[in-house]
Design a protein around this motif. Structure first.
Motif, PDB file in Angstrom:
ATOM      1  N   VAL A  74       0.756  -1.153   0.034  1.00 29.41           N
ATOM      2  CA  VAL A  74      -0.083  -0.183   0.013  1.00 29.41           C
ATOM      3  C   VAL A  74       0.588   1.152  -0.039  1.00 29.41           C
ATOM      4  O   VAL A  74       0.642   2.392  -0.852  1.00 29.41           O
ATOM      5  N   SER A  75       1.971   1.112   0.789  1.00 28.38           N
ATOM      6  CA  SER A  75       2.698   2.404   0.741  1.00 28.38           C
ATOM      7  C   SER A  75       3.423   2.580  -0.265  1.00 28.38           C
ATOM      8  O   SER A  75       3.632   3.885  -0.847  1.00 28.38           O
ATOM      9  N   ASN A  84      -6.264   2.807  -7.417  1.00 32.09           N
ATOM     10  CA  ASN A  84      -6.962   1.448  -7.822  1.00 32.09           C
ATOM     11  C   ASN A  84      -6.086   0.370  -7.069  1.00 32.09           C
ATOM     12  O   ASN A  84      -6.789  -0.602  -6.750  1.00 32.09           O
ATOM     13  N   GLN A  85      -4.918   0.383  -7.470  1.00 32.11           N
ATOM     14  CA  GLN A  85      -3.988  -0.561  -6.664  1.00 32.11           C
ATOM     15  C   GLN A  85      -4.103  -0.701  -5.420  1.00 32.11           C
ATOM     16  O   GLN A  85      -4.115  -1.923  -4.739  1.00 32.11           O
ATOM     17  N   VAL A  86      -4.175   0.214  -4.645  1.00 37.62           N
ATOM     18  CA  VAL A  86      -4.271   0.136  -3.130  1.00 37.62           C
ATOM     19  C   VAL A  86      -5.492  -0.671  -2.830  1.00 37.62           C
ATOM     20  O   VAL A  86      -5.683  -1.451  -1.977  1.00 37.62           O
ATOM     21  N   LYS A  87      -6.689  -0.241  -3.533  1.00 38.12           N
ATOM     22  CA  LYS A  87      -7.974  -0.850  -3.243  1.00 38.12           C
ATOM     23  C   LYS A  87      -8.034  -2.443  -3.511  1.00 38.12           C
ATOM     24  O   LYS A  87      -8.453  -3.046  -2.618  1.00 38.12           O
ATOM     25  N   TYR A 147      -3.594  -1.705   6.402  1.00 36.43           N
ATOM     26  CA  TYR A 147      -4.007  -0.810   5.112  1.00 36.43           C
ATOM     27  C   TYR A 147      -3.644   0.487   6.031  1.00 36.43           C
ATOM     28  O   TYR A 147      -3.360   1.462   5.083  1.00 36.43           O
ATOM     29  N   PHE A 148      -4.109   0.950   7.135  1.00 33.86           N
ATOM     30  CA  PHE A 148      -3.892   2.199   7.568  1.00 33.86           C
ATOM     31  C   PHE A 148      -2.477   2.655   7.542  1.00 33.86           C
ATOM     32  O   PHE A 148      -1.851   3.802   7.287  1.00 33.86           O
ATOM     33  N   GLN A 149      -1.724   1.657   8.061  1.00 34.93           N
ATOM     34  CA  GLN A 149      -0.291   1.715   8.641  1.00 34.93           C
ATOM     35  C   GLN A 149       0.447   1.949   6.912  1.00 34.93           C
ATOM     36  O   GLN A 149       1.369   2.908   6.994  1.00 34.93           O
ATOM     37  N   GLY A 150      -0.085   1.345   5.777  1.00 35.72           N
ATOM     38  CA  GLY A 150       0.566   1.609   4.454  1.00 35.72           C
ATOM     39  C   GLY A 150       0.005   3.249   4.085  1.00 35.72           C
ATOM     40  O   GLY A 150       1.023   3.567   3.340  1.00 35.72           O
ATOM     41  N   HIS A 151      -0.992   3.682   4.786  1.00 34.09           N
ATOM     42  CA  HIS A 151      -1.252   5.248   4.346  1.00 34.09           C
ATOM     43  C   HIS A 151      -0.563   5.961   5.341  1.00 34.09           C
ATOM     44  O   HIS A 151      -0.834   7.287   5.511  1.00 34.09           O
ATOM     45  N   ALA A 152       0.321   5.530   6.334  1.00 32.09           N
ATOM     46  CA  ALA A 152       1.152   6.400   7.214  1.00 32.09           C
ATOM     47  C   ALA A 152       0.146   6.776   8.376  1.00 32.09           C
ATOM     48  O   ALA A 152       0.283   7.990   8.942  1.00 32.09           O
TER      49      ALA A 152
END
Length: 565
Positions: A74-75, A84-87, A147-152
Motif C-alpha cells: 500500500v505504501s 486503484n492498486q491500493v483498493k 491498510y492504515f499503516q500503509g497510508h502512514a
C-alpha cells in the motif's frame, strides 16, 4: 525543506502515535495482568499462558506476514499515486485474512482438549476454547491495521489497541473473579480472564471497520490500472510467507519450549502435574515484565517497514539508511536501560508485585535473567524489520531458526537437570535471542554499512545504562538497610520486654516491615534515582538526538526545552 523531510516526519509522527498508544496499552495491561496474578493461582496462571501460546502461534500464522506485506504494498502504491492498486491489494488481502482466521478459529474451537494435551497441560482446554473467537476477529482487524499503516495513519491502530486492552482489563478481570467464585475448577477462572481478550478483539474489529469505511469513501478517484489478482497475490505471498515463517518460528518455539518444560518437570524431575503447573505459573509471571520492553518496539517495527520501503521505492537510499539507524539507536536508548533495570531489580520487583507468589525468590532470579534477554529481543525485532524492508526476508528467518533450535536443545538439557530445573527456561531464552540479535546486527553491518554505526547506536546508551544499573543497585541496597533498621527500631520501642524476644526475633520483625511499604519505597527510590542518572547521562553524552525525540509526542518541543540538537 528537503524533499525527504515530509517522509521522515511522517515516520516519526506515526511512531510517536503508536508509542503513545503502546504506553497506554501496557499500563492497562499491567493493571490487568498484575491483579490477575492475585486472582488466579500460579497453576491457573499457567493455564492462561498455555492457551495464549497456542493463540499466539495461530495469530502469527494467520496475520504474521500479511499486515507487513499489505502495508508495504500500500505504501509503495501510494508513493506512485496508484489508488486503484491500493483498493485491489486491500480487498484481496482482506479475503485471505478472513479465510485464515476462519481456519484458526475452527482449530481452537473444535480441538481445545487435544491442544491442551499436546502442551502437557490438560487443564488449559477451557482457556483455549475461550480464546477461539479472538483468533477470528483479529484477522480482519489486522488487515485494516495494515491498510492504515500503509497510508502512514497510525491512529486507528492505536485506538483499536486501547479498546482491546480496556476490554481485557474490565471484562477479563470481572469474569475471572466471577468464575472463580462460581466454579470449583480454578481452570475456569483462567478461561474467564481470557474471554475478555475475545470481546476486545470483536470490538476492536468493529471500530476498525468504521474507520476503514470513512477513509475509503474520502479517497479521490484514480485512473490507474491495477495489477491482476494473481500478480498481487503472488507478491503478497512472496513478502508475507518468509515473514510469517520467521515469526512463526519463535511462536512455535515457545509452544515446544513450554511443552518441553512441562514434560521435563513431570518426567525427568518427577513432579506432579499440579506442581509443574505451579512452577510454570511462577515463570509466566516473570515473563509478564520481561515482555514489557519488547512491546515498546512495536511502534518502531510498524513504522520502519513502510517508510523504508517507500524511500527505497523512489530511490532515496540515504533517507532509508537514516531511518534505519535512527530506529536502531532509539532501540538502544529504550531497550538497554529497561533490560538493565530488570536485571538489577528482578527480585525486588517480583516481591513488590507478586508477594503471594510461591517461590518469589525464584521468580525474581528468573526476571533478572530474562531482563538480559529482553535487550536482545528488542534488537532482534527492529533488525528483522530493517532487513525485511530491504527485501532481505530469508536471512532473518535463518538466524531465527538457528537461535530457536539452540534454545530448545539447551532448555531440554538444563530443565531436566535436578540442580537447575525450571531455571533452564530463562537461561535458554538468553542464549537464543542474543545469538539471533548478534547475527542480525552482523548482517546489517555487512550488507547495509550506512545504516549502522556501532558507536552511535550502542556505546553511549550502554555506558549510561551501566551507570544507571549501578546507581539502582546501590540505592536499593541502602534503602533496604534503612528500612530494616527503621523496622527494628520501631519494634524495639514497642516491645518493652526486648530481652525476652531476642535478636533473631527483632531481625524478623524488621524484615516484616520490608514486606510491604519498605519494598515499595526501596524499589521506587531505586527506579527514580536510576531514571534521573540515565536521563542526565544521555543528555551529557549527547546519546539522544532531535530525531530520536521526534519519536515521542511533543518531541520537537521537548528537544527545544532540553536544547537537544
Amino acid at each position: 525543506m528537503s524533499a525527504s523531510t515530509p517522509k521522515k516526519n511522517s515516520f516519526f509522527g506515526g511512531a510517536a502515535i503508536l508509542t503513545a498508544s503502546v504506553i497506554v496499552v501496557k499500563l492497562i495491561g499491567a493493571l490487568y495482568k498484575i491483579p490477575l496474578g492475585w486472582v488466579l493461582s500460579d497453576a491457573a496462571y499457567a493455564d492462561f499462558y498455555t492457551a495464549y501460546d497456542i493463540y499466539s502461534l495461530l495469530i502469527i500464522i494467520s496475520t504474521g506476514g500479511l499486515p507487513v506485506a499489505l502495508s508495504k504494498m500500500v505504501s509503495e502504491a501510494n508513493a506512485l499515486n496508484r489508488g486503484n492498486q491500493v483498493k485491489k491489494v486491500f480487498s484481496l488481502a482482506l479475503a485471505a485474512f478472513c479465510l485464515l482466521g476462519t481456519a484458526s478459529f475452527c482449530i481452537m474451537a473444535f480441538l481445545p482438549q487435544q491442544l491442551a494435551d499436546l502442551m502437557q497441560d490438560s487443564h488449559a482446554a477451557y482457556s483455549i476454547l475461550a480464546l477461539a473467537p479472538a483468533v477470528f476477529f483479529i484477522c480482519p482487524m489486522s488487515a485494516m491495521r495494515g491498510y492504515f499503516q500503509g497510508h502512514a495513519q497510525m491512529t486507528p491502530t492505536a485506538v483499536s489497541q486501547v479498546i482491546e486492552a480496556l476490554c481485557k482489563l474490565t471484562i477479563g478481570l470481572a469474569l475471572a473473579s466471577a468464575f472463580k467464585k462460581s466454579f470449583e475448577d480454578e481452570a475456569m477462572a483462567a478461561a474467564g480472564a481470557i474471554l475478555g481478550v475475545s470481546v476486545g478483539c470483536l470490538l476492536g474489529a468493529v471500530y476498525m471497520y468504521f474507520c476503514y469505511r470513512r477513509h475509503s469513501r474520502a479517497q479521490p478517484r484514480c485512473n490507474d490500472e491495477p495489477e491482476d489478482s494473481r500478480t498481487i497475490l503472488a507478491t503478497l505471498a512472496a513478502l508475507a510467507i518468509p515473514i510469517t515463517l520467521s515469526s512463526s518460528v519463535i511462536a512455535l518455539t515457545n509452544i515446544l519450549d513450554n511443552a518441553i518444560l512441562m514434560g521435563r518437570l513431570q518426567d525427568a524431575l518427577k513432579l506432579s502435574l499440579d506442581d509443574a503447573r505451579t512452577l510454570k505459573g511462577v515463570y509466566n509471571k516473570a515473563q509478564i515484565l520481561y515482555n514489557l520492553p519488547t512491546s515498546f518496539m512495536v511502534p518502531l517495527t510498524a513504522s520502519v517497514i513502510p517508510h523504508v520501503s517507500a524511500a527505497l521505492k523512489v530511490k532515496r537510499r540515504r533517507q532509508a539508511a537514516q531511518i534505519s539507524e535512527t530506529a536502531l539507536r532509539t532501540t538502544a536508548l529504550l531497550a538497554i536501560p529497561a533490560g538493565v533495570g530488570l536485571f538489577v531489580l528482578g527480585e525486588p520487583i517480583m516481591r513488590l508485585l507478586f508477594s503471594t507468589t510461591a517461590e518469589v525468590e525464584l521468580a525474581g532470579w528468573m526476571l533478572s535473567v530474562l531482563g538480559a534477554a529482553s535487550i536482545a529481543v528488542c534488537f532482534m525485532l527492529v533488525s528483522n524489520s530493517i532487513l525485511q524492508a530491504h527485501r532481505m526476508v530469508a536471512l532473518p528467518m535463518a538466524t531465527t531458526v538457528i537461535g530457536c533450535a539452540l534454545k530448545l536443545a539447551v532448555g531440554y538439557v538444563l530443565i531436566g537437570n535436578e540442580d537447575i530445573g525450571i531455571r533452564g527456561g530463562p537461561i535458554s531464552t538468553v542464549v537464543c535471542f542474543w545469538l539471533i540479535a548478534l547475527l542480525d546486527l552482523f548482517i546489517i553491518k555487512r550488507t547495509l554499512p550506512r545504516s549502522l554505526s556501532l558507536g552511535r547506536v550502542f556505546l553511549k546508551p550502554a555506558g549510561a545504562a551501566a551507570a544507571m544499573g549501578a546507581s539502582a543497585w546501590a540505592v536499593h541496597g541502602l534503602a533496604c538497610k534503612a528500612m530494616l533498621a527503621l523496622g527494628v527500631k520501631l519494634k524495639t520501642s514497642i516491645f518493652v520486654v526486648v530481652d525476652q524476644l531476642g535478636e533473631p526475633v527483632l531481625d524478623e520483625l524488621g524484615k516484616a516491615a520490608l514486606s510491604r511499604t519498605g519494598v515499595a519505597l526501596s524499589v521506587f527510590a531505586a527506579i527514580g534515582v536510576a531514571a534521573v542518572v540515565y536521563f542526565a547521562l544521555i543528555l551529557v553524552t549527547k546519546a539522544i538526538s532531535k530525531e530520536d525525540l521526534a519519536l515521542i509526542p511533543k518531541g520537537d518541543k521537548i528537544a527545544r526545552i532540553l536544547r537537544v540538537e
